[in-house]
Design a protein around this motif. Structure first.
Motif, mmCIF file in Angstrom:
data_model
loop_
_atom_site.group_PDB
_atom_site.id
_atom_site.type_symbol
_atom_site.label_atom_id
_atom_site.label_comp_id
_atom_site.label_asym_id
_atom_site.label_seq_id
_atom_site.Cartn_x
_atom_site.Cartn_y
_atom_site.Cartn_z
ATOM 1 N N GLY A 96 -20.834 -5.447 20.745
ATOM 2 C CA GLY A 96 -21.017 -4.802 19.446
ATOM 3 C C GLY A 96 -21.722 -5.704 18.464
ATOM 4 N N CYS A 97 -21.365 -6.982 18.477
ATOM 5 C CA CYS A 97 -21.999 -7.961 17.593
ATOM 6 C C CYS A 97 -23.474 -8.127 17.941
ATOM 7 N N MET A 98 -23.765 -8.211 19.234
ATOM 8 C CA MET A 98 -25.145 -8.386 19.671
ATOM 9 C C MET A 98 -26.001 -7.191 19.262
ATOM 10 N N VAL A 99 -25.482 -5.979 19.483
ATOM 11 C CA VAL A 99 -26.218 -4.764 19.111
ATOM 12 C C VAL A 99 -26.415 -4.716 17.597
ATOM 13 N N GLN A 100 -25.387 -5.134 16.858
ATOM 14 C CA GLN A 100 -25.458 -5.070 15.400
ATOM 15 C C GLN A 100 -26.550 -5.976 14.836
ATOM 16 N N TYR A 101 -26.554 -7.245 15.254
ATOM 17 C CA TYR A 101 -27.576 -8.134 14.676
ATOM 18 C C TYR A 101 -28.968 -7.812 15.224
ATOM 19 N N TRP A 102 -29.052 -7.288 16.440
ATOM 20 C CA TRP A 102 -30.356 -6.899 16.982
ATOM 21 C C TRP A 102 -30.920 -5.692 16.229
ATOM 22 N N LEU A 103 -30.073 -4.687 15.996
ATOM 23 C CA LEU A 103 -30.524 -3.494 15.273
ATOM 24 C C LEU A 103 -30.848 -3.800 13.815
ATOM 25 N N ALA A 104 -29.972 -4.565 13.158
ATOM 26 C CA ALA A 104 -30.186 -4.873 11.747
ATOM 27 C C ALA A 104 -31.515 -5.597 11.540
ATOM 28 N N LEU A 105 -31.797 -6.570 12.392
ATOM 29 C CA LEU A 105 -33.053 -7.302 12.276
ATOM 30 C C LEU A 105 -34.244 -6.426 12.620
ATOM 31 N N ALA A 106 -34.109 -5.586 13.654
ATOM 32 C CA ALA A 106 -35.206 -4.708 14.065
ATOM 33 C C ALA A 106 -35.565 -3.719 12.968
ATOM 34 N N LEU A 107 -34.549 -3.098 12.370
ATOM 35 C CA LEU A 107 -34.791 -2.087 11.335
ATOM 36 C C LEU A 107 -35.301 -2.735 10.046
ATOM 37 N N GLY A 108 -34.751 -3.902 9.703
ATOM 38 C CA GLY A 108 -35.249 -4.604 8.519
ATOM 39 C C GLY A 108 -36.693 -5.037 8.684
ATOM 40 N N SER A 109 -37.044 -5.528 9.870
ATOM 41 C CA SER A 109 -38.425 -5.945 10.148
ATOM 42 C C SER A 109 -39.370 -4.746 10.120
ATOM 43 N N THR A 110 -38.902 -3.627 10.668
ATOM 44 C CA THR A 110 -39.717 -2.405 10.658
ATOM 45 C C THR A 110 -40.015 -1.967 9.233
ATOM 46 N N ALA A 145 -47.148 4.438 11.999
ATOM 47 C CA ALA A 145 -45.686 4.442 12.078
ATOM 48 C C ALA A 145 -45.217 3.782 13.374
ATOM 49 N N ALA A 146 -45.916 4.065 14.472
ATOM 50 C CA ALA A 146 -45.556 3.468 15.766
ATOM 51 C C ALA A 146 -45.725 1.950 15.727
ATOM 52 N N VAL A 147 -46.792 1.479 15.068
ATOM 53 C CA VAL A 147 -47.013 0.033 14.924
ATOM 54 C C VAL A 147 -45.879 -0.596 14.124
ATOM 55 N N SER A 148 -45.437 0.078 13.069
ATOM 56 C CA SER A 148 -44.346 -0.435 12.238
ATOM 57 C C SER A 148 -43.070 -0.588 13.049
ATOM 58 N N TRP A 149 -42.693 0.466 13.762
ATOM 59 C CA TRP A 149 -41.456 0.434 14.546
ATOM 60 C C TRP A 149 -41.541 -0.580 15.697
ATOM 61 N N SER A 150 -42.647 -0.577 16.408
ATOM 62 C CA SER A 150 -42.764 -1.470 17.576
ATOM 63 C C SER A 150 -42.802 -2.940 17.165
ATOM 64 N N SER A 151 -43.503 -3.259 16.072
ATOM 65 C CA SER A 151 -43.559 -4.656 15.628
ATOM 66 C C SER A 151 -42.198 -5.127 15.132
ATOM 67 N N GLY A 152 -41.456 -4.242 14.461
ATOM 68 C CA GLY A 152 -40.121 -4.598 13.995
ATOM 69 C C GLY A 152 -39.170 -4.888 15.136
ATOM 70 N N PHE A 153 -39.189 -4.032 16.161
ATOM 71 C CA PHE A 153 -38.295 -4.234 17.295
ATOM 72 C C PHE A 153 -38.737 -5.425 18.146
ATOM 73 N N ALA A 154 -40.055 -5.673 18.214
ATOM 74 C CA ALA A 154 -40.539 -6.845 18.958
ATOM 75 C C ALA A 154 -40.083 -8.137 18.285
ATOM 76 N N ASN A 155 -40.153 -8.173 16.956
ATOM 77 C CA ASN A 155 -39.696 -9.358 16.221
ATOM 78 C C ASN A 155 -38.202 -9.592 16.453
ATOM 79 N N SER A 156 -37.429 -8.503 16.431
ATOM 80 C CA SER A 156 -35.990 -8.634 16.660
ATOM 81 C C SER A 156 -35.698 -9.114 18.076
ATOM 82 N N PHE A 157 -36.408 -8.587 19.045
ATOM 83 C CA PHE A 157 -36.204 -9.011 20.436
ATOM 84 C C PHE A 157 -36.487 -10.504 20.584
ATOM 85 N N LEU A 158 -37.556 -10.977 19.931
ATOM 86 C CA LEU A 158 -37.939 -12.388 20.008
ATOM 87 C C LEU A 158 -36.851 -13.282 19.420
ATOM 88 N N GLN A 159 -36.413 -12.984 18.193
ATOM 89 C CA GLN A 159 -35.427 -13.841 17.537
ATOM 90 C C GLN A 159 -34.038 -13.715 18.164
#
Length: 310
Positions: A96-110, A145-159
């Motif tokens: 749950g913690c892993m999903v939470q910080y991954w999603l929060a960072l992905a959505l914030g980056s997006t 919009a696709a670029v926004s979402w994909s770049s945000g999730f890519a940044n989250s995956f990296l960090q």
């Protein structure tokens, strides 16, 4: 002494303001009220932009994406926060913690990238009004919009990948309301300097590039407005951009202060207070900022409710 790598498995303890339970109770009521407003406001914008044909434009397409982002972001953190504040159990599972910080960072980056795309949209609307529909055509809007979402999730995956491999040696007390990536990194029992430096570069990139695009767009808009001879034209241009500027100021002001400050100046109490503004206040104010002064949205509400003829 042998260092064991327990980077996976086990529950985390979300500390929050548990040492001051009376403050947690007041804060939980504040969070609940604003979370409810966030849900109602953003769902309203999403439904209106879908149901009313007159809002099927690039501006409202991006605004709908912003509302979806705000809904997902608050929902990824707030319910768990409220459960921990109201109950004696402050635990959250490792998964749950892993999903939470991954999603929060992905959505914030997006959202960082999406706000830059919206700035470009406003530039086209002000500087190229006669060609707006042909430039911001649906296929391009969907691509942006696709670029926004994909770049945000890519940044989250990296960090997030960098944080997941760090050993914690039994450190599981998270001094925050939710699993925030920087706090998880600080739980590590090894030197995290190199990892934090890489993360800082990633944050600087995902923040710096959109900010550059936003500033460039508004410099061009300002030049175009200065050249306008009509006061009515200037007022219309200001009305077109004012809502976006307020949202950008609120979002980036909080984010930059929270994530780009020097490591030595990092205060955990300050981080918690800013996190509440970032997670709760901004997603609540965004739909209000875009609707209270927006005549198109007000008319759309009346049309959807059947109080105005199409």
């Amino acid at each position: 002494m042998e260092t064991t790598n327990d980077s996976t498995g086990g529950d985390f303890i979300l500390v929050g303001f548990s040492e001051r339970p009376e403050l947690e109770l007041i804060l939980s009521l504040f969070v609940l009220i604003f979370y409810t407003i966030t849900l109602l406001g953003n769902v309203t914008i999403i439904l209106l932009s879908i149901l009313d044909a007159r809002l099927h434009t690039a501006m409202y397409f991006f605004l709908r994406n912003l509302s979806v982002l705000d809904l997902c972001f608050t929902t990824s953190t707030v319910p768990q926060m409220l459960v921990n504040m109201w109950g004696g159990n402050k635990k959250i599972s490792y998964a749950g913690c892993m999903v939470q910080y991954w999603l929060a960072l992905a959505l914030g980056s997006t959202e960082c990238v999406l706000l830059a795309v919206m700035a470009v949209d406003r530039y086209v609307a002000v500087c190229w009004p006669l060609h707006y529909a042909s430039i911001m055509y649906p296929k391009l809007c969907h691509l942006l919009a696709a670029v926004s979402w994909s770049s945000g999730f890519a940044n989250s995956f990296l960090q997030s990948s960098m944080a997941m491999v760090l050993p914690r040696c039994g450190n599981r007390h998270v001094d925050h309301f939710f699993c925030e990536l920087l706090i998880i990194v600080k739980l590590s029992c090894i030197d995290t300097g190199p990892t934090e430096s890489k993360m800082f570069i990633a944050r600087l990139t995902i923040l710096g590039m959109p900010v550059s695009i936003i500033l460039t767009s508004y410099v061009c808009i300002a030049r175009a407005v200065i050249k306008m001879h009509s006061a009515k034209g200037r007022k219309k241009a200001f009305g077109t951009c004012a809502s976006h500027l307020m949202v950008v100021s609120l979002f980036y002001g909080t984010i930059m202060f929270l994530y780009l400050q020097p490591k030595d100046n990092y205060s955990q109490d300050q981080s918690k207070a800013l996190a509440v503004l970032y997670m709760i206040l901004a997603p609540t104010l965004n739909p209000l900022i875009y609707t209270l002064r927006n005549k198109d949205v007000k008319k759309a509400v009346r049309r959807v409710m059947g109080k105005e003829q199409v």
